[in-house]
Design a protein around this motif. Structure first.
Motif, PDB file in Angstrom:
ATOM      1  N   MET A   1      43.017  44.971  45.329  1.00 48.02           N
ATOM      2  CA  MET A   1      41.844  46.338  45.352  1.00 48.02           C
ATOM      3  C   MET A   1      40.870  44.462  44.851  1.00 48.02           C
ATOM      4  O   MET A   1      41.347  43.987  44.161  1.00 48.02           O
ATOM      5  N   THR A   2      39.675  44.621  45.706  1.00 46.06           N
ATOM      6  CA  THR A   2      38.547  43.330  45.296  1.00 46.06           C
ATOM      7  C   THR A   2      37.451  44.421  44.802  1.00 46.06           C
ATOM      8  O   THR A   2      37.002  45.423  45.541  1.00 46.06           O
ATOM      9  N   ARG A   3      37.037  43.626  43.670  1.00 49.45           N
ATOM     10  CA  ARG A   3      35.594  44.368  43.770  1.00 49.45           C
ATOM     11  C   ARG A   3      34.222  43.657  44.052  1.00 49.45           C
ATOM     12  O   ARG A   3      34.166  42.185  43.726  1.00 49.45           O
ATOM     13  N   ILE A   4      33.357  44.112  44.655  1.00 47.14           N
ATOM     14  CA  ILE A   4      31.980  43.661  45.435  1.00 47.14           C
ATOM     15  C   ILE A   4      30.924  43.760  45.223  1.00 47.14           C
ATOM     16  O   ILE A   4      30.960  45.761  44.453  1.00 47.14           O
ATOM     17  N   CYS A   5      29.671  43.156  44.172  1.00 48.42           N
ATOM     18  CA  CYS A   5      28.911  43.448  43.612  1.00 48.42           C
ATOM     19  C   CYS A   5      27.962  42.064  44.093  1.00 48.42           C
ATOM     20  O   CYS A   5      28.118  40.893  45.006  1.00 48.42           O
ATOM     21  N   PHE A   6      26.358  43.251  44.559  1.00 48.11           N
ATOM     22  CA  PHE A   6      25.606  42.173  45.737  1.00 48.11           C
ATOM     23  C   PHE A   6      23.908  42.678  45.544  1.00 48.11           C
ATOM     24  O   PHE A   6      24.187  43.687  44.715  1.00 48.11           O
ATOM     25  N   GLU A   7      22.923  42.202  45.625  1.00 44.16           N
ATOM     26  CA  GLU A   7      22.004  42.203  45.233  1.00 44.16           C
ATOM     27  C   GLU A   7      21.454  42.422  46.774  1.00 44.16           C
ATOM     28  O   GLU A   7      21.390  41.117  47.379  1.00 44.16           O
ATOM     29  N   THR A  99      29.469  36.167  42.253  1.00 43.58           N
ATOM     30  CA  THR A  99      30.766  35.763  41.496  1.00 43.58           C
ATOM     31  C   THR A  99      31.399  36.534  40.258  1.00 43.58           C
ATOM     32  O   THR A  99      29.967  36.966  39.127  1.00 43.58           O
ATOM     33  N   GLU A 100      32.418  37.225  40.420  1.00 45.53           N
ATOM     34  CA  GLU A 100      32.734  37.515  38.889  1.00 45.53           C
ATOM     35  C   GLU A 100      33.044  37.156  38.078  1.00 45.53           C
ATOM     36  O   GLU A 100      34.244  36.089  38.449  1.00 45.53           O
ATOM     37  N   VAL A 101      32.515  37.250  36.359  1.00 48.87           N
ATOM     38  CA  VAL A 101      32.836  36.256  35.391  1.00 48.87           C
ATOM     39  C   VAL A 101      33.794  37.218  34.447  1.00 48.87           C
ATOM     40  O   VAL A 101      33.745  36.503  33.424  1.00 48.87           O
ATOM     41  N   PHE A 102      34.070  38.515  34.558  1.00 48.23           N
ATOM     42  CA  PHE A 102      33.999  39.017  33.474  1.00 48.23           C
ATOM     43  C   PHE A 102      34.496  39.960  34.127  1.00 48.23           C
ATOM     44  O   PHE A 102      34.191  40.919  34.468  1.00 48.23           O
ATOM     45  N   ASN A 103      36.014  40.990  33.926  1.00 47.15           N
ATOM     46  CA  ASN A 103      36.271  42.458  33.886  1.00 47.15           C
ATOM     47  C   ASN A 103      37.453  42.351  32.907  1.00 47.15           C
ATOM     48  O   ASN A 103      37.864  42.185  32.658  1.00 47.15           O
ATOM     49  N   LEU A 104      36.944  43.552  31.523  1.00 46.93           N
ATOM     50  CA  LEU A 104      37.239  44.260  30.492  1.00 46.93           C
ATOM     51  C   LEU A 104      39.047  44.504  30.992  1.00 46.93           C
ATOM     52  O   LEU A 104      39.661  44.294  30.389  1.00 46.93           O
ATOM     53  N   GLU A 105      38.906  45.055  32.281  1.00 49.62           N
ATOM     54  CA  GLU A 105      40.764  45.285  32.664  1.00 49.62           C
ATOM     55  C   GLU A 105      41.454  43.980  32.732  1.00 49.62           C
ATOM     56  O   GLU A 105      42.910  44.616  32.089  1.00 49.62           O
ATOM     57  N   ASP A 106      41.472  43.373  33.448  1.00 51.18           N
ATOM     58  CA  ASP A 106      41.298  41.964  34.132  1.00 51.18           C
ATOM     59  C   ASP A 106      41.936  41.627  32.533  1.00 51.18           C
ATOM     60  O   ASP A 106      43.298  41.586  32.482  1.00 51.18           O
ATOM     61  N   GLN A 107      41.267  41.771  31.755  1.00 49.75           N
ATOM     62  CA  GLN A 107      41.411  40.313  30.449  1.00 49.75           C
ATOM     63  C   GLN A 107      42.867  40.879  29.298  1.00 49.75           C
ATOM     64  O   GLN A 107      43.004  40.557  28.735  1.00 49.75           O
ATOM     65  N   LEU A 108      42.228  42.159  29.673  1.00 48.51           N
ATOM     66  CA  LEU A 108      43.456  43.289  28.913  1.00 48.51           C
ATOM     67  C   LEU A 108      44.558  42.923  29.299  1.00 48.51           C
ATOM     68  O   LEU A 108      45.223  43.330  28.257  1.00 48.51           O
TER      69      LEU A 108
END
Length: 113
Positions: A1-7, A99-108
């Motif tokens: 699964m990929t998270r995508i964020c855009f402006e 660019t994603e620089v932090f994800n809580l679930e990934d780091q946990l």
């Protein structure tokens, strides 16, 4: 699964109408977004028309290709194009993911290994 964020930038003079259009997105457009494989899709509006979008997908290239070939998405994007500032092409095809620089679930998950 990929998270995508855009402006994107919504023209300030069109903000009210843009929000109103998204209170009742066409059911067939909602179905196309889902069929493309985009999930957990949200749009957030900040001051002066700054729009931030987020969705999750298993294959973003396939999702973009599906929507690019969709007549429903083409009609929706044609109607929505006038709302955006500085956008070359369809919003569903022309955005650049942030660019994603932090994800809580990934780091946990990584810290528990």
């Amino acid at each position: 699964m990929t998270r995508i964020c855009f402006e994107l930038q919504v023209a300030p003079e069109h903000l009210e109408e843009y929000v109103a259009r998204h209170r009742a997105v066409w059911p067939e457009m909602l179905a196309e977004i889902e069929a493309a494989g985009r999930r957990n899709y949200s749009l957030f509006l900040a001051g002066e028309g700054r729009l931030v979008g987020y969705y999750e997908t298993d294959d973003d290239a396939a999702a973009r290709a599906y929507l690019a070939a969709s007549p429903v998405a083409a009609r929706w994007e044609a109607e929505m194009s006038r709302f955006f500032v500085g956008l070359a092409g369809r919003a569903d095809q022309a955005t650049t993911p942030l660019t994603e620089v932090f994800n809580l679930e990934d780091q946990l998950r990584e810290s528990r290994i």
